[in-house]
Design a protein around this motif. Structure first.
Motif, PDB file in Angstrom:
ATOM      1  N   THR A  25      41.492  32.216  41.441  1.00 20.14           N
ATOM      2  CA  THR A  25      41.716  33.619  41.113  1.00 20.14           C
ATOM      3  C   THR A  25      41.942  33.775  39.620  1.00 20.14           C
ATOM      4  OG1 THR A  25      42.662  34.080  43.282  1.00 20.14           O
ATOM      5  CG2 THR A  25      43.208  35.610  41.504  1.00 20.14           C
ATOM      6  N   ASP A  31      42.012  46.423  37.809  1.00 19.12           N
ATOM      7  CA  ASP A  31      43.276  45.679  37.761  1.00 19.12           C
ATOM      8  C   ASP A  31      43.086  44.291  37.169  1.00 19.12           C
ATOM      9  OD1 ASP A  31      41.973  44.265  39.748  1.00 19.12           O
ATOM     10  OD2 ASP A  31      43.501  44.593  41.292  1.00 19.12           O
ATOM     11  N   ASP A  50      43.069  36.406  36.540  1.00 16.38           N
ATOM     12  CA  ASP A  50      43.819  37.642  36.287  1.00 16.38           C
ATOM     13  C   ASP A  50      43.669  38.014  34.819  1.00 16.38           C
ATOM     14  OD1 ASP A  50      45.533  39.752  36.111  1.00 16.38           O
ATOM     15  OD2 ASP A  50      47.291  38.706  36.891  1.00 16.38           O
ATOM     16  N   ARG A  98      41.588  41.561  38.388  1.00 16.09           N
ATOM     17  CA  ARG A  98      41.667  40.379  39.260  1.00 16.09           C
ATOM     18  C   ARG A  98      40.343  40.177  40.010  1.00 16.09           C
ATOM     19  NH1 ARG A  98      46.593  38.172  40.164  1.00 16.09           N
ATOM     20  NH2 ARG A  98      45.965  37.408  42.215  1.00 16.09           N
TER      21      ARG A  98
END
Length: 485
Positions: free
Chosen positions: A392, A378, A394, A380
């Motif tokens: 974080t 995904d 992404d 992340r």
């Protein structure tokens, strides 16, 4: 109870990258306001992380968090995004006038129509709050600083490490200068001196070398009337009238500010020959990497480094490593279409399509790739640091592709592969990899150097290429474009 407005625009623009930086890049990384903007960065080694800790220690201060925006370095920022930021922030400042303002800036922002966007931003903020409200800022040490900035601010500081592991410390210094201004102390005097030269950043690391020596001198000068001394290396690929190195000093007297800034610029000028860089060509660099001591060896492509505004799409590394003699990981290619094809094929499925050279063939043609999908994610993960520790990341959906001994990470968003979390996300055990081919440069070293037995950089074509003299500058003064490469 002082009310402090906080706003952030952190973007480094590469004027020679073919793709503009628009809404998607900011919304995918940082486009927030209100308490949530600062809460999201709580405990991280970032400017907003530092601001959160600052206000937590001063419950009598009230933060007013305005638009906070950041994107990976890239092509010129879309005018619409920049104008939206300006309009939002200045309207909020006028509607609810603060007692003070802290700005988290990069300092090398260029937009589609504005080669001096940070200066434009600061003029707008100053006009919104008027001359009586103190405004301080923190900057990246690669900022291209206009001397007028010293007239628009009441204090500022910059990163003192490269790789940048002290973003939070720079913000804390800027906030301390704001606190001083609000205490009623006599205003500080600012001075910015420029060096008429555009420099590569290869030898600007804080671990040693010419820039580290200038930083050390700046630190020692922060005595007596001098409150902050910040040397800047500038950003060579930002086509700005104010490109290149500078020194910014804040002091209790104008004479001390001017003299210290002049001394730091002279110190930097005396070291100019040591900023020169020469890199081996791809084949020679690969041979050196393969002959390095046992363990993980990194082969870097700085010309397509995303943190210099690269597109993560140039094909040089892929062509060089089409049939590597050792277990190799290439990190990474920004290719949403390839990710979509990998998702359609599924893990273990076959994939046969050209990779790299999808944005432009100006840096070489695409390369055919036939292999299998080894993993899908995904996208992340959390940075382990030290750079941007705790934040974080992404990448959007990603895929790990394999063809023989070569594995290639392809991503939907462009975020640099400079943290071990990037590789852990994809199930890559770096202790079992001999060659890590990475589109990176100095920031790669912060977390990855301890894992590598050697790091070799090569001269590839790309948006952040070594040959500055070949680039079509329009705004950098002609006499400053002396390549040391």
């Amino acid at each position: 109870m002082p009310k402090i407005a906080i706003a952030r625009l952190w973007f480094e623009g590469n004027s020679f990258t073919p793709t503009p930086t628009g809404w998607d890049a900011f919304r995918g990384r940082e486009w927030a306001d209100g308490p949530a903007a600062m809460t999201a960065q709580a405990g991280t080694a970032t400017e907003l992380g530092a601001a959160g800790a600052w206000f937590a220690a001063r419950p009598e201060w009230t933060p007013q968090v305005l638009r906070c925006a950041a994107a990976q370095p890239g092509g010129k920022m879309a005018d619409e995004v920049f104008e939206t930021w300006i309009a939002e922030v200045t309207a909020a400042l006028r509607a609810a006038p603060p007692d003070g303002v802290y700005l988290s800036l990069h300092g090398a922002c260029v937009t589609a129509s504005d080669p001096e966007a940070d200066l434009t931003l600061l003029r707008a903020v100053r006009a919104a709050v008027g001359p009586g409200v103190p405004v301080t800022a923190s900057f990246d040490m690669h900022a291209n600083m206009a001397p007028e900035i010293a007239m628009l601010l009441d204090g500022a500081s910059a990163y003192r490490t490269y790789p940048h592991v002290d973003m939070d410390a720079a913000a804390t210094r800027a906030l301390a200068l704001l606190e001083r201004a609000l205490s009623g102390a006599a205003p500080l005097h600012g001075a910015i001196r420029k060096l008429p030269q555009v420099l590569h950043s290869f030898h600007m690391r804080d671990a040693g070398g010419p820039m580290a020596e200038v930083w050390a001198e700046a630190g020692m000068s922060e005595t007596g009337p001098v409150r902050d001394a910040s040397p800047f290396g500038g950003f060579a690929w930002g086509d700005s009238p104010y490109a290149g190195p500078s020194a910014m000093v804040w002091a209790e007297t104008a004479a001390a500010a001017e003299a210290t800034a002049a001394r730091l610029i002279a110190s930097l000028a005396a070291r100019l020959p040591r900023f020169a860089v020469s890199l081996p060509g791809p084949e020679a660099a690969l041979a050196t990497a393969l002959a390095s001591p046992p363990g993980l060896v990194a082969l870097l492509d700085p010309a397509d480094n995303p943190l210099s505004g690269g597109i993560a799409d140039t094909p040089g590394l892929l062509h060089l490593l089409r049939d590597p003699p050792v277990e190799t990981v290439l990190a990474f290619l920004h290719d949403p279409a390839a990710v979509a094809a990998a998702i359609a094929a599924g893990v273990g499925g076959a994939i046969d399509r050209p990779l790299a050279g999808q944005v432009t063939d100006a840096f070489g043609p695409p390369m055919p790739f036939a292999g299998v999908v080894e993993a899908l994610t995904d996208g992340r993960f959390v940075n382990t640091g030290p750079m941007e520790r705790g934040t974080t990341v992404d990448l959007g959906p990603t895929a790990l592709l394999r063809a023989g001994r070569l594995r290639v990470v392809v991503t939907s968003r462009k975020e640099a592969a400079v943290d071990p979390g990037f590789f852990a996300l994809h199930g890559i055990d770096l202790t079992r990899v001999r060659l890590l081919a990475d589109k990176g440069k100095n920031h790669f070293r912060a977390a990855m150097a301890p894992l590598c037995s050697a790091i070799v950089e090569a001269d590839f074509p790309g948006p952040a290429s070594l040959d500055l003299a070949a680039l079509p500058f329009r705004h950098v003064p002609e006499g400053w474009r002396r390549s040391l490469g």
